[in-house]
Design a protein around this motif. Sequence first.
Motif, PDB file in Angstrom:
ATOM      1  N   VAL A 172       3.922 -10.882   6.490  1.00  0.00           N
ATOM      2  CA  VAL A 172       5.040 -11.421   5.611  1.00  0.00           C
ATOM      3  C   VAL A 172       5.980 -12.196   6.797  1.00  0.00           C
ATOM      4  O   VAL A 172       6.162 -13.552   6.436  1.00  0.00           O
ATOM      5  N   ASP A 173       5.954 -11.516   7.913  1.00  0.00           N
ATOM      6  CA  ASP A 173       6.952 -12.077   8.833  1.00  0.00           C
ATOM      7  C   ASP A 173       6.132 -13.280   9.289  1.00  0.00           C
ATOM      8  O   ASP A 173       7.045 -14.266   9.829  1.00  0.00           O
TER       9      ASP A 173
ATOM     10  N   VAL B  11       0.957  -1.282   0.200  1.00  0.00           N
ATOM     11  CA  VAL B  11      -0.022  -0.092  -0.127  1.00  0.00           C
ATOM     12  C   VAL B  11       0.728   1.366  -0.156  1.00  0.00           C
ATOM     13  O   VAL B  11       0.562   2.345  -0.480  1.00  0.00           O
ATOM     14  N   ALA B  12       2.084   1.360   0.476  1.00  0.00           N
ATOM     15  CA  ALA B  12       3.067   2.745   0.748  1.00  0.00           C
ATOM     16  C   ALA B  12       3.510   2.397  -0.597  1.00  0.00           C
ATOM     17  O   ALA B  12       3.847   1.745  -1.564  1.00  0.00           O
ATOM     18  N   GLU B  13       4.175   3.653  -0.905  1.00  0.00           N
ATOM     19  CA  GLU B  13       4.998   4.079  -2.227  1.00  0.00           C
ATOM     20  C   GLU B  13       6.278   3.075  -1.796  1.00  0.00           C
ATOM     21  O   GLU B  13       6.867   2.998  -0.772  1.00  0.00           O
ATOM     22  N   LYS B  14       7.261   3.282  -3.128  1.00  0.00           N
ATOM     23  CA  LYS B  14       8.284   2.321  -3.112  1.00  0.00           C
ATOM     24  C   LYS B  14       8.539   1.122  -2.520  1.00  0.00           C
ATOM     25  O   LYS B  14       9.415   0.868  -1.942  1.00  0.00           O
ATOM     26  N   GLY B  15       7.465   0.500  -2.522  1.00  0.00           N
ATOM     27  CA  GLY B  15       7.746  -1.093  -2.269  1.00  0.00           C
ATOM     28  C   GLY B  15       7.540  -0.939  -0.562  1.00  0.00           C
ATOM     29  O   GLY B  15       7.880  -2.605  -0.101  1.00  0.00           O
ATOM     30  N   GLN B  16       7.379  -0.133   0.194  1.00  0.00           N
ATOM     31  CA  GLN B  16       7.522  -0.138   1.618  1.00  0.00           C
ATOM     32  C   GLN B  16       6.302  -0.760   1.989  1.00  0.00           C
ATOM     33  O   GLN B  16       5.274  -0.566   1.432  1.00  0.00           O
ATOM     34  N   LEU B  17       6.542  -1.719   3.075  1.00  0.00           N
ATOM     35  CA  LEU B  17       5.293  -2.496   3.581  1.00  0.00           C
ATOM     36  C   LEU B  17       4.853  -1.496   4.843  1.00  0.00           C
ATOM     37  O   LEU B  17       5.509  -1.124   5.572  1.00  0.00           O
ATOM     38  N   SER B  18       3.231  -1.786   4.816  1.00  0.00           N
ATOM     39  CA  SER B  18       2.587  -1.396   6.275  1.00  0.00           C
ATOM     40  C   SER B  18       2.879  -2.147   7.246  1.00  0.00           C
ATOM     41  O   SER B  18       3.354  -3.208   7.154  1.00  0.00           O
ATOM     42  N   SER B  19       2.823  -1.642   8.551  1.00  0.00           N
ATOM     43  CA  SER B  19       2.733  -2.567   9.685  1.00  0.00           C
ATOM     44  C   SER B  19       2.105  -3.820   9.744  1.00  0.00           C
ATOM     45  O   SER B  19       2.538  -5.147  10.013  1.00  0.00           O
ATOM     46  N   GLN B  20       0.899  -3.794   9.098  1.00  0.00           N
ATOM     47  CA  GLN B  20       0.077  -5.309   8.746  1.00  0.00           C
ATOM     48  C   GLN B  20       0.590  -5.888   7.977  1.00  0.00           C
ATOM     49  O   GLN B  20       0.736  -7.355   7.772  1.00  0.00           O
ATOM     50  N   GLU B  21       1.030  -5.420   6.728  1.00  0.00           N
ATOM     51  CA  GLU B  21       1.723  -6.229   5.584  1.00  0.00           C
ATOM     52  C   GLU B  21       2.925  -7.064   6.069  1.00  0.00           C
ATOM     53  O   GLU B  21       3.329  -8.252   5.805  1.00  0.00           O
TER      54      GLU B  21
ATOM     55  N   GLN C 168       9.737  -3.411  -8.480  1.00  0.00           N
ATOM     56  CA  GLN C 168       8.340  -3.831  -8.583  1.00  0.00           C
ATOM     57  C   GLN C 168       8.242  -4.921  -7.435  1.00  0.00           C
ATOM     58  O   GLN C 168       9.155  -5.502  -7.205  1.00  0.00           O
ATOM     59  N   SER C 169       7.259  -4.854  -6.631  1.00  0.00           N
ATOM     60  CA  SER C 169       6.863  -5.880  -5.819  1.00  0.00           C
ATOM     61  C   SER C 169       5.352  -6.193  -5.527  1.00  0.00           C
ATOM     62  O   SER C 169       4.531  -5.452  -6.078  1.00  0.00           O
ATOM     63  N   VAL C 170       5.221  -7.476  -5.019  1.00  0.00           N
ATOM     64  CA  VAL C 170       3.910  -7.831  -4.865  1.00  0.00           C
ATOM     65  C   VAL C 170       3.796  -8.770  -3.565  1.00  0.00           C
ATOM     66  O   VAL C 170       4.648  -9.472  -3.187  1.00  0.00           O
ATOM     67  N   LEU C 171       2.604  -8.684  -2.966  1.00  0.00           N
ATOM     68  CA  LEU C 171       2.317  -9.395  -1.839  1.00  0.00           C
ATOM     69  C   LEU C 171       1.284 -10.691  -2.388  1.00  0.00           C
ATOM     70  O   LEU C 171       0.258 -10.020  -2.971  1.00  0.00           O
ATOM     71  N   TRP C 172       1.361 -11.721  -1.870  1.00  0.00           N
ATOM     72  CA  TRP C 172       0.509 -12.896  -2.489  1.00  0.00           C
ATOM     73  C   TRP C 172       0.408 -14.046  -1.658  1.00  0.00           C
ATOM     74  O   TRP C 172       1.582 -14.243  -0.936  1.00  0.00           O
ATOM     75  N   PRO C 173      -0.786 -14.701  -1.361  1.00  0.00           N
ATOM     76  CA  PRO C 173      -1.780 -14.342  -2.093  1.00  0.00           C
ATOM     77  C   PRO C 173      -2.820 -13.933  -1.270  1.00  0.00           C
ATOM     78  O   PRO C 173      -3.126 -14.569  -0.337  1.00  0.00           O
ATOM     79  N   TYR C 174      -3.853 -12.998  -1.618  1.00  0.00           N
ATOM     80  CA  TYR C 174      -4.971 -12.737  -1.083  1.00  0.00           C
ATOM     81  C   TYR C 174      -5.924 -13.266  -1.656  1.00  0.00           C
ATOM     82  O   TYR C 174      -6.127 -13.795  -2.962  1.00  0.00           O
TER      83      TYR C 174
ATOM     84  N   GLY D   1       4.416 -15.233   7.718  1.00  0.00           N
ATOM     85  CA  GLY D   1       4.393 -16.227   6.593  1.00  0.00           C
ATOM     86  C   GLY D   1       2.803 -16.509   5.874  1.00  0.00           C
ATOM     87  O   GLY D   1       2.849 -17.030   5.100  1.00  0.00           O
ATOM     88  N   ARG D   2       1.992 -15.448   6.271  1.00  0.00           N
ATOM     89  CA  ARG D   2       0.754 -15.530   5.645  1.00  0.00           C
ATOM     90  C   ARG D   2       0.592 -14.835   4.326  1.00  0.00           C
ATOM     91  O   ARG D   2      -0.223 -15.228   3.540  1.00  0.00           O
ATOM     92  N   LEU D   3       1.854 -14.113   3.982  1.00  0.00           N
ATOM     93  CA  LEU D   3       1.769 -13.619   2.604  1.00  0.00           C
ATOM     94  C   LEU D   3       3.430 -13.708   2.064  1.00  0.00           C
ATOM     95  O   LEU D   3       4.159 -13.833   2.945  1.00  0.00           O
ATOM     96  N   VAL D   4       3.419 -13.945   0.672  1.00  0.00           N
ATOM     97  CA  VAL D   4       4.804 -14.176   0.290  1.00  0.00           C
ATOM     98  C   VAL D   4       5.091 -12.638  -0.444  1.00  0.00           C
ATOM     99  O   VAL D   4       4.268 -12.213  -1.277  1.00  0.00           O
ATOM    100  N   HIS D   5       6.327 -12.296  -0.042  1.00  0.00           N
ATOM    101  CA  HIS D   5       6.581 -10.854  -0.667  1.00  0.00           C
ATOM    102  C   HIS D   5       7.755 -11.157  -1.834  1.00  0.00           C
ATOM    103  O   HIS D   5       8.742 -11.396  -1.737  1.00  0.00           O
ATOM    104  N   ILE D   6       7.329 -10.831  -3.118  1.00  0.00           N
ATOM    105  CA  ILE D   6       7.867 -11.021  -4.137  1.00  0.00           C
ATOM    106  C   ILE D   6       8.574  -9.502  -4.765  1.00  0.00           C
ATOM    107  O   ILE D   6       7.713  -8.804  -4.908  1.00  0.00           O
ATOM    108  N   GLU D   7       9.923  -9.598  -4.902  1.00  0.00           N
ATOM    109  CA  GLU D   7      10.354  -8.322  -5.124  1.00  0.00           C
ATOM    110  C   GLU D   7      11.381  -8.628  -6.648  1.00  0.00           C
ATOM    111  O   GLU D   7      12.141  -9.465  -6.464  1.00  0.00           O
ATOM    112  N   VAL D   8      11.126  -7.779  -7.548  1.00  0.00           N
ATOM    113  CA  VAL D   8      11.931  -7.735  -8.877  1.00  0.00           C
ATOM    114  C   VAL D   8      12.049  -6.260  -9.132  1.00  0.00           C
ATOM    115  O   VAL D   8      11.297  -5.470  -9.649  1.00  0.00           O
ATOM    116  N   GLY D   9      13.522  -5.820  -8.941  1.00  0.00           N
ATOM    117  CA  GLY D   9      13.869  -4.418  -9.350  1.00  0.00           C
ATOM    118  C   GLY D   9      13.117  -3.492  -8.283  1.00  0.00           C
ATOM    119  O   GLY D   9      12.998  -3.670  -7.112  1.00  0.00           O
TER     120      GLY D   9
END
Length: 491
Positions: free
Chosen positions: A298-299, A284-294, A311-317, A301-309
Amino acid sequence: MLLWIAKERGVSREQALRDLLDAHVAEQSGCAEGDRLSHISTVLHYPPRPPGRQSDGRVRLSLRLDEGVAELASSMSLRLPGQALRRAFEDYASRPLTDAVVTAIARARPFVDEGLEGLPPLLRQRETQGLWRLTVAATLTLAEQQVVLSRPTDPTTAVLRGQDVAWHDPWRFAVALHLARRLLIGPQSAASRHMLWEQGDEFELLRFDFERTEDFDHPLLRGLSWPHRDLQGRGGAAVWRAERSLALERFATWMTGPTGTSTTVDPPEWEVTVPEGWHGRPPVAEKGQLSSQEQADVDAGRLVHIEVGDQSVLWPYGESGSPVRGIDAVGAGAGSIAPAELVELILIRTEDVGRRLRVPAATACELGFIPPAERDALVVAAEVETHAEIARVLTEASEPELWALRAAAHAPERFARIARRAGMQCFIVRPTWTWYVDSVPEVLAAGASREQLLWLGGGMRRLQRMALEDSMRSAALRAYWLGQPDIPDDM
């Protein structure tokens, strides 16, 4: 050498080594990675491993260190491209703590092993990487040359040249020793070390020539020859590892972009499909920064954080907008694994992997899959098959193994080891229950328990690894035939 240092300092051998290692760790911690030092013997894996099970004469040193010192020292030690971080097949094993210990001793009192006379005792790790890259260039197999020479700008070539996929063999270290003697002994040694450190135009020209050498005709390589054993398969496996690395990068890029519902990961050439209702979204934040809930998701293991350059995505919802239930348990069961490979594990199908999950009978009962009576029946059936296998081996065995086999007939594991050492096949049948799973999403949708999902994660990771090993083995076998004459079909 260590005893001499201990006597000079008036302390025990163990205390002297602890002091040396503490000083070494403190010094290395303040250096850039390339400036850190390694001993020439660990750079070259010297002395070479003797054939068979013979001892090389070295003695294991027992040492009590303060907590964390061994791990920190190992983390700053040399690891060449292709060497494993931890335990591995002996040709691919690194020597991190050994490197730290011998380097620490050599910093206090420089020494060189017999057979390495004239070589500098210590090298900066960037110099060692340069020496290894030249060694790789000089020893390319046909499969590697096929890529490097015909596709010089291809990403696979860049990975083969500079990333963590190189094959290892004692002969390759013999070539490294040959090059070290040519480059690092004599009046030109200072200039050679500068070249290995800079890895500039002169280095690239030398590597260019080495990659195209035929029968080691370059002046620096004369006197070398290929070993009698065929190493072509190792080169084919290295190309596979390079292509697999790029495949995971493409898969991660696909995950972070506007994707369809399926894609192919090649190698090993299997299709992955995202279940309906599952989706990823950028932080939700800019520049790929994660919110406290995100970050918490991730910590945990409920979401997988994938980063490429960038670009980043949190998966799966899921469709509700919350993380899909159970992903954390699957990930925990899978253990240490890169994000893209974890997503792949979750999405692959057992049909594509070509194997089924086989759960130990006792575990299947504990997880609630089968009742105790079925567990016991599986145990009895496995024992019957195992004893039949033991009886078969005994009828085929001959002296002198027969006596040892008879003595171990009631200890199946020991019996099998003795039989295999004697060159006989012997299969121990273990009681297992087949879990007919199509995919991880299927099990999640069925509402499996956390304990079942933990086992599922580990089981799928084993299937994934076996399928990848099979794919790499096939690439290695294909590489054996490169350059071989065609055999007519009618012969």
